[in-house]
Design a protein around this motif. Structure first.
Motif, PDB file in Angstrom:
ATOM      1  N   GLN A 186      -3.870   2.151   0.349  1.00 38.09           N
ATOM      2  CA  GLN A 186      -2.915   0.922   0.815  1.00 38.09           C
ATOM      3  C   GLN A 186      -2.066   0.242   0.305  1.00 38.09           C
ATOM      4  OE1 GLN A 186      -4.599  -0.589   3.572  1.00 38.09           O
ATOM      5  NE2 GLN A 186      -2.885  -1.999   4.113  1.00 38.09           N
ATOM      6  N   GLN A 187      -2.060   0.298  -0.772  1.00 32.18           N
ATOM      7  CA  GLN A 187      -0.778  -0.169  -1.847  1.00 32.18           C
ATOM      8  C   GLN A 187       0.676   1.046  -1.409  1.00 32.18           C
ATOM      9  OE1 GLN A 187      -2.026   0.182  -6.142  1.00 32.18           O
ATOM     10  NE2 GLN A 187      -1.853  -1.971  -6.413  1.00 32.18           N
ATOM     11  N   TYR A 188       0.581   2.085  -0.912  1.00 33.27           N
ATOM     12  CA  TYR A 188       0.747   3.400  -0.825  1.00 33.27           C
ATOM     13  C   TYR A 188       1.546   2.645   0.825  1.00 33.27           C
ATOM     14  CZ  TYR A 188       3.673   7.375   0.778  1.00 33.27           C
ATOM     15  OH  TYR A 188       4.325   8.357   1.386  1.00 33.27           O
ATOM     16  N   ARG A 189       1.031   2.866   1.374  1.00 34.01           N
ATOM     17  CA  ARG A 189       1.582   1.974   3.277  1.00 34.01           C
ATOM     18  C   ARG A 189       1.911   0.729   2.511  1.00 34.01           C
ATOM     19  NH1 ARG A 189      -4.444   2.847   6.466  1.00 34.01           N
ATOM     20  NH2 ARG A 189      -3.604   5.203   6.362  1.00 34.01           N
ATOM     21  N   ASN A 190       2.080  -0.005   1.414  1.00 34.59           N
ATOM     22  CA  ASN A 190       2.800  -1.451   2.134  1.00 34.59           C
ATOM     23  C   ASN A 190       3.718  -1.272   1.110  1.00 34.59           C
ATOM     24  OD1 ASN A 190       0.784  -3.036   2.992  1.00 34.59           O
ATOM     25  ND2 ASN A 190      -0.194  -3.369   0.488  1.00 34.59           N
ATOM     26  N   LYS A 191       3.524  -0.301   0.799  1.00 40.99           N
ATOM     27  CA  LYS A 191       5.193   0.051  -0.770  1.00 40.99           C
ATOM     28  C   LYS A 191       6.420   0.669   0.486  1.00 40.99           C
ATOM     29  CE  LYS A 191       3.639  -1.424  -5.058  1.00 40.99           C
ATOM     30  NZ  LYS A 191       3.445  -0.471  -6.647  1.00 40.99           N
ATOM     31  N   GLY A 192       5.976   1.494   0.849  1.00 41.05           N
ATOM     32  CA  GLY A 192       6.626   2.290   2.335  1.00 41.05           C
ATOM     33  C   GLY A 192       7.977   1.887   3.072  1.00 41.05           C
TER      34      GLY A 192
END
Length: 152
Positions: free
Chosen positions: A143-149
């Motif tokens: 989820q963090q990866y998706r939000n920072k992508g």
């Protein structure tokens, strides 16, 4: 400047770039591992005695699991990206499928052995909580990866 003098300098810059990328990935992996340790320790409410026995077993398991998955993905991605997937014969595809199944079985046996080792340290409920905590951590990380992508 002639090419014979420029080439070693160019090679040096390229090698520094690859080294820096490798170091950055290693740093990220260590950062994620530290976050995972903190998350699992909190979620499982480990005592000092449990943690002392648990972490060496977990780290060994996690490293082997990572290596197997990395190896599997590297082979799979190589086949996907080099165009050989479309040109593969049925025999080659069956061999590749067997390799994939073998890796999956190896991962299963690794986890099974890991669970057996944990039974000497934790009650069954805590082993189940560990599995849930791992899933929660992975979900949170994704989820963090998706939000920072990159924003679409």
């Amino acid at each position: 400047m002639n090419f014979k003098k420029l080439f070693p300098i160019l090679l040096l810059f390229v090698s520094f770039n690859f080294y820096a990328q490798g170091e950055k990935m290693k740093e990220k992996k260590e950062q994620i591992k530290a976050l995972k340790v903190a998350f699992l320790t909190t979620e499982l409410d480990l005592t000092a005695n449990e943690a002392e026995k648990f972490w060496p077993i977990y780290n060994t398991f996690d490293d082997k699991q990572f290596e197997l998955r990395h190896q599997k993905m590297k082979t799979f991605m190589r086949k996907m990206n080099d165009g050989s997937l479309d040109k593969m014969t049925e025999k080659e595809a069956n061999t590749f499928l067997t390799q994939m199944e073998s890796t999956e079985e190896e991962l299963f046996l690794l986890r099974k052995k890991f669970m057996q080792n944990l039974k000497g340290i934790f009650p069954a409920v805590k082993i189940i909580k560990l599995r849930k905590a791992e899933e929660d951590f992975n979900r949170k990380l994704l989820q963090q990866y998706r939000n920072k992508g990159p924003k679409r």
